[in-house]
Write a protein that holds these residues in place. Structure first.
Motif, PDB file in Angstrom:
ATOM      1  N   THR A   1       0.806  -1.226   0.000  1.00 58.50           N
ATOM      2  CA  THR A   1       0.000   0.000   0.000  1.00 58.50           C
ATOM      3  C   THR A   1       0.837   1.272   0.000  1.00 58.50           C
ATOM      4  N   TRP A   2       2.150   1.134   0.200  1.00 54.88           N
ATOM      5  CA  TRP A   2       3.002   2.322   0.251  1.00 54.88           C
ATOM      6  C   TRP A   2       3.400   2.760  -1.153  1.00 54.88           C
ATOM      7  N   GLU A   3       3.700   4.041  -1.277  1.00 59.83           N
ATOM      8  CA  GLU A   3       4.060   4.618  -2.573  1.00 59.83           C
ATOM      9  C   GLU A   3       5.557   4.913  -2.636  1.00 59.83           C
TER      10      GLU A   3
ATOM     11  N   SER B   1       6.372   6.357   1.161  1.00 59.45           N
ATOM     12  CA  SER B   1       5.477   6.942   2.153  1.00 59.45           C
ATOM     13  C   SER B   1       4.158   6.187   2.195  1.00 59.45           C
ATOM     14  N   ASP B   2       3.462   6.377   3.318  1.00 62.30           N
ATOM     15  CA  ASP B   2       2.160   5.768   3.531  1.00 62.30           C
ATOM     16  C   ASP B   2       1.093   6.768   3.105  1.00 62.30           C
ATOM     17  N   PRO B   3       0.352   6.490   2.026  1.00 60.83           N
ATOM     18  CA  PRO B   3      -0.643   7.465   1.560  1.00 60.83           C
ATOM     19  C   PRO B   3      -1.744   7.726   2.576  1.00 60.83           C
ATOM     20  N   GLU B   4      -1.952   6.775   3.488  1.00 62.56           N
ATOM     21  CA  GLU B   4      -2.994   6.961   4.498  1.00 62.56           C
ATOM     22  C   GLU B   4      -2.501   7.788   5.679  1.00 62.56           C
ATOM     23  N   ASN B   5      -1.201   7.966   5.770  1.00 71.53           N
ATOM     24  CA  ASN B   5      -0.633   8.755   6.868  1.00 71.53           C
ATOM     25  C   ASN B   5       0.599   9.482   6.344  1.00 71.53           C
TER      26      ASN B   5
ATOM     27  N   THR C   1       6.341   1.374  12.796  1.00 69.19           N
ATOM     28  CA  THR C   1       6.879   1.596  11.448  1.00 69.19           C
ATOM     29  C   THR C   1       8.250   0.946  11.296  1.00 69.19           C
TER      30      THR C   1
ATOM     31  N   ASN D   1       3.891   6.355  16.319  1.00 65.56           N
ATOM     32  CA  ASN D   1       3.943   5.455  15.160  1.00 65.56           C
ATOM     33  C   ASN D   1       5.331   4.868  14.913  1.00 65.56           C
TER      34      ASN D   1
END
Length: 645
Positions: free
Chosen positions: A526-528, A539-543, A628, A624
């Motif tokens: 899910t990371w970009e 990075s984490d698009p949700e955070n 992480t 976090n």
């Protein structure tokens, strides 16, 4: 197995002349040569060398086999092999030189020379004397995390960090083999002499003895052509490769790195047999040698079942002393996990032998193959006109053999991949993966790897559903499986380490990405990933507050990337401490800094892979950060590979 390099007629004649000139006989030489050829032909040793000397000089010096199984170079008397813990005798000699000069006293407490020295229970460590460091009665035991530094800084930090350990045995009363004690002795040697440990040995021992191909300094190994040895396998050894990123200097005085040759060790032994004198150089006094070879403490020797005589072994200062088959023998072995040595000095007959092997025979399966101890003892016998004996060969069968048969339908649950999560050791068993699979014939086997290298390979002989014996050329290894009540295999203990089964479902949540055309690693699906000209960001698009930024240093001294590296380098000494972390195929220096303004934590990771410096920064909110690191950063570091750059 790969066969075999024959002795040339000219070399044989030359050695016969050398033997005869030093009071040996050609017949004794032929008998010894025949014995060693038979050992080589019937053993799994890739290559080894033997040197035999008396006070007058060399009697025999020869190599057998190959330096590496995957190359053609023969193993000779000049092959540069590890000697392991024989280094302890060199550390002891250095200390005795300072005793002779009045700089040290054997029975003075270490704190007399290092006032800050001590463990957490300092009242106990204050009792440790210089002598106790050298005779394994200091009580010091610890397994520190290495800092991956080859300078004396690693040795200094090791000694300083003892303040966080405890001594549980009264110093001076009990024998407990201690690499740590000899490291403290090496640090003391350096501090009192004013020279780094490696430099001291060069100037005060190796140079005076003409030991030009001997060094404790890994920085010199390439120039010396130093060998790396082999790992144990099934019927054949696996060549080992140098892993520079994992080298650290904590245990150099105990023997972690020392390389030498049969020819050089011969010079050392000649000096010892000549009361400390080699040619016209007095390296150490006869009184110091007598002190090193005098029993200080005893411990059990080889039992009758192990092929011994139940006599105790005594420890002096850096040397062991035994009575073996009617002779007084001073001896010490050496083991690195990939190479080994055994040195014996027969004081009764004034003759000495050293055997250097590019496989660790300390951990060879003694029920299948002769040990290095057995070999060295028989070499001494034949060098003095005697015959080979069975001393050191077990008189019983392997007690780990059993009649248990695992049901064929049960083998499936053991198959799979396991990763080391704890335990292990400083030298070989770290950063491991263990893969259990079916053998080409029948049954199961395990392959232990670190990166692309095979570290161990053995068949599984089950003794019960939860216990298997790993069998290859080495000492049988126990694999204790962690089973759930329904019989599911969750992990195992082996090689002194704990392994956990790789979670395939979790792996499916990651994808492999490639940056800068040659660097691969795993990130959550899910990371970009975004690349720029001089860096990359995941990075984490949700955070969006959680991101990892990476830099790869180019080969030129220009560009923002290199400016970033230089800035990090310049700031290292001004910020919080840096720590070492073994992950995947590399060692990472890491440092965390708290930003109280935004309640954030910034952690920097630095390493070099394939001569490519890599710099990673992770920034998150405090709440976090740990998650992480565990779920993103650790898998990234473990999977990161550099193909070329």
């Amino acid at each position: 197995m790969l066969r075999r390099i024959r002795t040339s007629k000219h070399l044989f004649l030359a050695m016969s002349f050398l033997w005869a000139t030093h009071n040996g006989s050609a017949q004794e030489l032929r008998t010894l040569d025949r014995y060693l050829n038979e050992i080589y032909e019937n053993h799994v040793i890739p290559g080894f060398s033997v040197v035999v000397v008396n006070p007058k000089g060399y009697l025999y010096a020869k190599g057998f086999g190959k330096e590496r199984l995957d190359l053609s170079a023969p193993f000779t008397k000049k092959s540069v092999n590890a000697i392991g813990s024989l280094t302890k005798s060199l550390t002891a000699m250095g200390i005795m030189q300072l005793v002779e000069q009045g700089e040290l006293e054997l029975d003075a407490p270490v704190v007399q020379y290092l006032p800050w020295f001590g463990t957490a229970n300092k009242d106990m460590s204050d009792k440790i004397t210089v002598r106790m460091l050298l005779n394994n009665t200091s009580g010091l035991q610890a397994n520190p995390e290495p800092i991956y530094d080859l300078s004396d800084r690693a040795l200094e930090k090791l000694v300083q960090d003892l303040k966080s350990t405890f001594i549980t045995t009264e110093p001076g009363l009990a024998y407990e083999y201690s690499n740590l004690g000899f490291s403290v002795a090496g640090y003391l040697l350096s501090e009192v002499s004013g020279l780094p440990y490696t430099e001291y040995l060069d100037k005060q021992i190796f140079d005076p003895l003409g030991m030009k191909n001997t060094s404790t300094d890994p920085e010199k190994f390439d120039a010396l052509g130093a060998l790396e040895g082999h790992y144990h396998g099934i019927g054949q050894a696996y060549p080992a490769f140098r892993e520079r990123q994992f080298e650290s200097g904590e245990y150099i005085p105990a023997g972690s790195f020392t390389r030498s040759t049969a020819e050089d060790i011969g010079k050392y032994l000649i000096a010892l047999l000549n009361q400390g004198k080699y040619r016209d150089v007095q390296v150490v006094s006869s009184e110091s040698i007598e002190a090193m070879w005098s029993p200080n403490i005893s411990f059990p020797g080889l039992t009758l079942e192990e092929g011994g005589d139940d006599r105790p072994i005594h420890y002096g200062l850096g040397w062991m002393i035994s009575e073996i088959e009617g002779r007084k023998i001073v001896h010490h072995g050496g083991s690195t996990g990939k190479m080994s040595s055994m040195t014996m000095i027969d004081l009764t007959n004034q003759i000495a032998v050293s055997v250097l092997v590019n496989l660790d025979l300390t951990f060879i399966d003694q029920y299948q193959y002769p040990t290095i101890y057995h070999m060295a003892n028989n070499i001494l016998h034949m060098a003095t006109g005697g015959s080979a004996t069975s001393f050191g060969r077990p008189t019983i069968t392997d007690p780990s053999r059993n009649d248990f048969e695992l049901e064929a339908t049960d083998t499936e649950k053991y198959l799979g991949d396991f990763i080391q999560i704890g335990g292990g050791d400083f030298w070989v068993n770290f950063g491991l993966e263990l893969h259990i699979k079916r053998q080409s014939g029948q049954g199961l086997e395990a392959v232990v790897t670190r990166g692309k290298d095979t570290i161990n390979h053995f068949k599984l002989d089950f003794a019960s559903p939860s216990l298997a014996i790993g069998r290859n050329m080495a000492i049988p290894q126990k694999l204790q499986f962690k089973l759930t009540p329904d019989g599911t295999v969750k992990g195992l203990f082996c090689l002194g380490a704990e392994f956990s089964r790789v979670n395939k479902k979790r792996i499916q949540n990651y994808r492999t990405v490639r940056v800068k055309g040659s660097i691969n690693f795993s990130i959550p699906k899910t990371w970009e990933l975004r690349e720029t000209s001089n860096s990359f960001v995941i990075s984490d698009p949700e955070n969006p507050s959680i991101q990892i930024q990476g830099y790869v240093k180019s080969s030129t001294k220009s560009g923002n990337t290199n400016v970033r590296f230089d800035a990090i380098s310049d700031s290292e000494s001004n910020q919080s401490p840096w720590f070492g972390l073994r992950a995947g195929q590399s060692v990472w220096k890491h440092q965390s800094v708290l930003n109280p303004k935004n309640d954030g934590i910034h952690t920097t990771f630095l390493s070099e892979m394939g001569h490519v410096p890599i710099h990673l920064e992770i920034s998150t909110k405090s709440e976090n950060h740990t998650l992480t690191l565990q779920q993103v950063m650790v898998p990234l570091l473990n999977s990161l590979q550099v193909e070329s750059y």
